[in-house]
Design a protein around this motif. Structure first.
Motif: not given
Ligand code: GLY
Length: 402
Positions: A182, A247, A256
């Motif tokens: 990011d 994530q 992702w």
């Molecule tokens: N931390 C940035 C996102 O969740 O896209």
């Protein structure tokens, strides 16, 4: 206008779950007009903060599908800049002084954050809204305020530099010195601030911003153009110590979806502000992987390696990817027309009623986004997806019909 959607596996080696329009069609001016009409109502409603909780957190963050009120963050949340950015985009679209007044008020209440060295996200939080303010505010005195904030934010980010890793620290991941993909979105602000600062200090900001992006391109982009989400390094030697969970679905092998879109946009922007061909190559490779995995006008699941048709979507990834393709089309380094057509077709999908909140009570605009599926599996509407959808829709509206 799209007439329906199908759940399909992508035609590629990795089985990706995507939702595709039966008939992928580029966005029309009727759709962009409807989007901005919806956005006007939603964004104006969110500016009313009379009923806020005592915590004082006021910056819209997002709402899951059934929520009718925004969860809000304080000014130090990574998402705090997106709502002010959306207000600037409404001002750009309408030239209405009421949107200018709101954009100024919300942006100004963020600016003290520019001196905070505790986050790698100052590009999102300060660079985005203050950059729009610098471009759009008709008052030179206001523009100076935004410019100062961008300089402060760039210096704050630069204070997180590590000369062994050749990057700005994103955070501690599993207790180790870490970088996150990011951050490709935040580093270009250092390069933009370099000319404002000038001299040796400006040169250092430019060098650090560019080197950070080159470090991401070297370590995060896999040979097939997919990306890691989080990697850790030894800060004393600069050696890579490995991927860690963030994530995505699998820290080592999966991609992702939103991280891939951040990479596409961040590298394209990085090339725009540096002219460095390594960054253009990284943008093109990550874009090619996206296009291979996510068909024309389609919306992926939250991770590109997730094959289940019932997995939560992340329409914000598609909105950011469309914005990145428009940036690449502007740079016109081969494939410009193709990138533009792909972006227009993605926007055709995302502005159709199936993907906006028009038939719901949700306080946001773009629905079926996800925030962080390992923590919260529900789809919702979030300010980052809304901001990049508005950015792209504004860029194309009036230029095509389309
Ligand atoms: N931390 C940035 C996102 O969740 O896209």
């Amino acid at each position: 206008m799209a007439t329906g959607f199908l759940l399909l596996p992508a035609a590629a080696a990795v089985e990706t779950s995507v939702v595709c329009p039966v008939d992928p069609i580029p966005v029309t001016s009727v759709q962009t007009d409807a989007l901005f009409a919806l956005a006007a109502g939603r964004l104006y409603a969110a500016s009313d903060i009379t009923g806020l909780q005592p915590s004082g957190a006021k910056f819209p963050f997002g709402a899951t599908a059934r929520q009718t009120k925004y969860l809000r963050s304080d000014a130090y949340g990574w998402t705090a800049g997106f709502y002010p950015a959306e207000l600037w985009l409404m001002y750009e679209r309408t030239a209405d002084p009421a949107w200018l007044a709101l954009a100024r008020t919300w942006t100004k209440s963020l600016l003290p954050v520019s001196k905070w060295t505790g986050s790698h996200d100052l590009g999102f939080m300060i660079g985005l809204p203050a950059g729009l303010g610098m471009r759009l505010d008709p008052d030179p005195a206001q523009r100076i305020t935004y410019r100062r904030a961008i300089i402060n934010a760039a210096k704050s980010l630069s204070s997180r530099w590590n000369n062994k890793v050749k990057a700005i620290k994103s955070g501690e991941y599993d207790g180790k010195w870490g970088l996150i993909i990011d951050s490709a979105m935040n580093a270009p602000m250092l390069i933009e601030a370099a000319d404002m600062v000038g001299g040796a200090e400006g040169a250092q900001l430019r060098s650090r911003g560019q080197k950070h992006l080159l470090t991401l391109a070297k370590y995060f982009v896999r040979p097939n153009g997919s990306t890691f989400h989080r990697l850790t390094f030894n800060p004393k030697t600069g050696a890579l110590t490995g991927p860690v969970y963030g994530q995505g679905y699998n820290m080592a092998t999966s991609t992702w979806s939103r991280g891939q879109a951040w990479a596409m946009y961040g590298f394209a922007k990085g090339y725009a502000v540096t002219g460095n061909p390594i960054l253009l190559a990284a943008a093109n490779r990550t874009n090619a992987f996206w296009n291979q995995q996510v068909g024309l006008g389609c919306v992926p699941a939250w991770d590109l390696a997730v094959g289940s048709a019932f997995a939560p979507r992340d329409s914000s990834a598609a909105a950011i990817a469309a914005a990145a393709m428009l940036l690449l089309a502007d740079l016109d380094q081969g494939g410009g027309a193709d990138n533009r057509q792909r972006a227009l077709t993605t926007l055709g999908t995302l502005t159709s009623p199936e993907w906006t909140s028009v038939n719901t009570q949700n306080p946001g605009i773009l629905i079926r986004q996800t925030w962080n599926v390992p923590i919260l599996k529900y789809e919702g509407s979030y300010v980052w997806g809304d901001a990049y959808l508005l950015e792209s829709a504004l860029k194309v509206s009036g230029t095509t019909d389309q």
